[in-house]
Design an enzyme around this catalytic site. Structure first.
Site, short mmCIF file in Angstrom:
data_model
loop_
_atom_site.label_atom_id
_atom_site.label_comp_id
_atom_site.label_asym_id
_atom_site.label_seq_id
_atom_site.Cartn_x
_atom_site.Cartn_y
_atom_site.Cartn_z
N GLU A 277 0.82 -1.21 0.00
CA GLU A 277 0.00 0.00 0.00
C GLU A 277 0.86 1.26 0.00
OE1 GLU A 277 -4.31 0.12 1.76
OE2 GLU A 277 -2.91 0.76 3.32
N HIS A 298 6.81 -27.02 -0.95
CA HIS A 298 6.14 -28.14 -1.62
C HIS A 298 5.03 -27.67 -2.55
CE1 HIS A 298 8.09 -31.41 0.75
NE2 HIS A 298 8.35 -30.38 1.52
N LYS A 413 -14.05 1.01 -3.76
CA LYS A 413 -15.08 1.41 -2.81
C LYS A 413 -16.22 2.14 -3.51
CE LYS A 413 -11.96 1.79 1.17
NZ LYS A 413 -11.41 2.69 2.19
#
Length: 427
Positions: A277, A298, A413
Site C-alpha cells: 500500500e 512443496h 469502494k
C-alpha cells in the site's frame, strides 16, 4: 538485528547510494518529504502519550478476566499489526485464558455467522478499531456485534465490554463511543493505519491478550536509537531499503518474504500491506508476497527454483526459537530417520533454510536477502516494526512517491457503494 545482502546477486554497490540515503534520511526526520503529515511514527518511540499508554495497561487488566474471547473488529492496519504481534509472541496455540478472533475484515456471511455461533456461550470483550467509524466491513460487523452484545449483556454492561480505538475528536465511531460511554483510545492524526501497530491500534489488543507492551515499546525505542543514522554501513534498515531498489533496477518485480516459523505468517500479511500500500503507486513498486518454508516449498519451490525469474526473496530468520525439541532415537529405524536422532528440531529447521538458500541462489540464480532477529519476543517485535517502517519509507522516497497515502483503494469502494445502493454514491 542483522541484515545480510551477500546473497543478493547485485550488479550495484549498496554504499554507492550513500548520498541519496543521506538526503532522504534528512527529509524523513525534518518532515519535508511527500506525505510528511504522516511521519508521526518517526518520533513515536519517545513522544508517545505516556498517560494513555498506562491507561491501556489498566484497561487490559480490568477486562482480561471477563474476556474468554477478544473480538478485534477492524480491517487492514486496524488489525494486521496486532495479529502479527500476538501470533509472533504467543504462537498459534498459546496457553491463554483469552481467545482472540479478528472480525470486521471481510464481507463473508459464512465467516461472520460461524464466529457468531462460536461466541454464543462465551464471555466476550470487543475492541472496535476505526478512525472514521464508516469503513464498511468494520462498521457492518460492529453494528451486528453491538446489537448481539446489548441483547446478551444489556447496555450498561457493554460499557465495560466494548472498547473503541478511533479519532481523538470526531467521526462516527468517536461520537457513538462518547454517547454510549465506551472506553476510548486515540488513533494519532499523524500515523497512518499500516504504521499504527505501535499505537493503541495494536497495543490495546496485544495488552488484552497478555503481551508485555512495555517490552514492545522498549524494542521500538532501541530501534529508534540504533537506526537514527544516515550511515549506510551502520543502518541495516536503510541497507534493506536500498537493496530492494537495486533488485528492482535489475528487473525483479516481486519480493517474497520468507519465514520458517508458522507463527510469523501473519507478520507476512502485515508486511504485505505495509509495502504494497505504501509503494504501489504511479505504476511503480515491487509486488509483495509471502511464504512459510519449508511448508510452501512443496507448492512454490519448483517455480522459485526454475520458473520465471521475476522475484527475489527476503528471508526472515530467528536465532532462538520460542520452543524446541529433540529428535528421538528409534531402535527399529523403519523410517531411516535415526541420522537425525539427538538433533534439535530448530537445528533441522535451520539446515532446511541454509540448504534452500544455497539452492535458490547458486542453482536457481534467485537473489536472497536475509534479515535476522534474535527471537520472537515482544522486544524483537517492536524493533522489527520500526526497522520495516524506516526501510519502507526509504524505498518509497527513492521512487519519489508518497509512502503514506493510498488513492487507488478508493476506486473499488466507489464501485461497491454504487452496487450496494448507498445513498449519494456515484452512478
Amino acid at each position: 538485528m542483522k541484515f545480510d545482502a551477500s546473497h543478493g546477486l547485485f550488479n550495484e554497490d549498496i554504499e554507492s547510494y550513500q548520498k541519496e540515503v543521506t538526503r532522504i534520511h534528512k527529509m524523513i526526520h525534518d518532515r519535508t518529504g511527500k506525505g510528511a503529515d504522516f511521519l508521526g511514527w518517526v518520533e513515536w518511540p519517545v513522544n508517545y502519550d505516556k498517560a494513555e499508554f498506562e491507561r491501556i495497561i489498566d484497561v487490559a487488566a480490568k477486562v482480561k478476566d471477563k474476556a474468554e474471547v477478544l473480538l478485534v473488529c477492524g480491517i487492514g492496519g486496524s488489525y494486521l499489526g496486532a495479529r502479527a504481534g500476538i501470533e509472533m509472541v504467543q504462537g498459534l496455540y498459546p496457553e491463554n485464558h483469552t481467545e482472540v478472533i479478528f472480525i470486521g475484515n471481510t464481507f463473508s456471511s459464512t465467516y461472520f455467522k460461524q464466529v457468531e455461533e462460536h461466541i454464543q456461550d462465551k464471555s466476550v470483550v470487543l475492541n472496535v478499531i476505526s478512525k472514521s467509524g464508516t469503513t464498511t466491513e468494520t462498521a457492518l460487523a460492529f453494528r451486528m456485534l453491538k446489537q448481539m452484545m446489548e441483547k446478551k449483556y444489556g447496555k450498561e454492561e457493554c460499557r465495560s465490554r466494548i472498547i473503541a480505538t478511533t479519532d481523538k475528536a470526531r467521526g462516527t465511531l468517536k461520537e457513538l463511543a462518547d454517547r454510549e460511554g465506551y472506553e476510548t483510545f486515540v488513533i494519532p492524526d499523524d500515523i497512518g493505519g499500516r504504521y499504527s501497530v505501535i499505537t493503541p491500534v495494536g497495543l490495546v489488543p496485544m495488552a488484552i491478550m497478555g503481551l508485555d507492551i512495555r517490552k514492545v515499546m522498549t524494542g521500538l525505542l532501541e530501534a529508534y536509537n540504533d537506526l537514527n543514522t544516515d550511515d549506510l554501513k551502520a543502518n541495516p534498515a536503510y541497507r534493506y531499503g536500498v537493496a530492494r531498489r537495486i533488485e528492482q533496477n535489475a528487473g525483479k518485480s516481486a519480493e517474497m518474504l520468507v519465514t520458517y516459523e508458522p507463527q510469523l505468517r501473519s507478520l507476512g500479511e502485515w508486511w504485505k500491506q505495509l509495502f504494497g500500500e505504501s509503494e504501489g503507486k504511479d505504476g511503480k513498486g515491487i509486488l509483495p508476497c509471502s511464504a512459510t518454508f519449508s511448508t510452501d516449498l512443496h507448492s512454490l519451490g519448483q517455480f522459485i527454483q526454475e520458473g520465471n525469474k521475476v522475484l527475489f526473496e527476503t528471508i526472515l530468520t530467528v536465532d532462538n526459537p520460542t520452543l524446541d525439541g529433540t529428535v528421538p532415537m528409534d531402535d527399529k529405524n523403519e523410517d531411516n530417520m535415526n541420522y537425525l536422532a539427538g538433533k534439535s528440531l530448530d537445528w533441522v529447521n535451520k539446515m532446511a533454510c541454509q540448504g534452500t538458500l544455497e539452492a535458490h541462489v547458486e542453482s536457481g540464480k534467485v537473489p536472497n536477502l536475509v534479515i535476522s532477529i534474535a527471537d520472537m519476543k515482544e522486544e524483537s517485535f517492536g524493533y522489527l516494526c520500526y526497522f520495516m517502517f524506516l526501510a519502507c519509507a526509504m524505498s518509497c522516497y527513492m521512487l519519489d512517491i508518497n509512502p503514506f497515502n493510498q488513492p487507488g483503494v478508493e476506486i473499488y469502494k466507489k464501485n461497491m457503494f454504487r452496487l450496494l445502493g448507498k445513498p449519494g454514491a456515484a452512478k
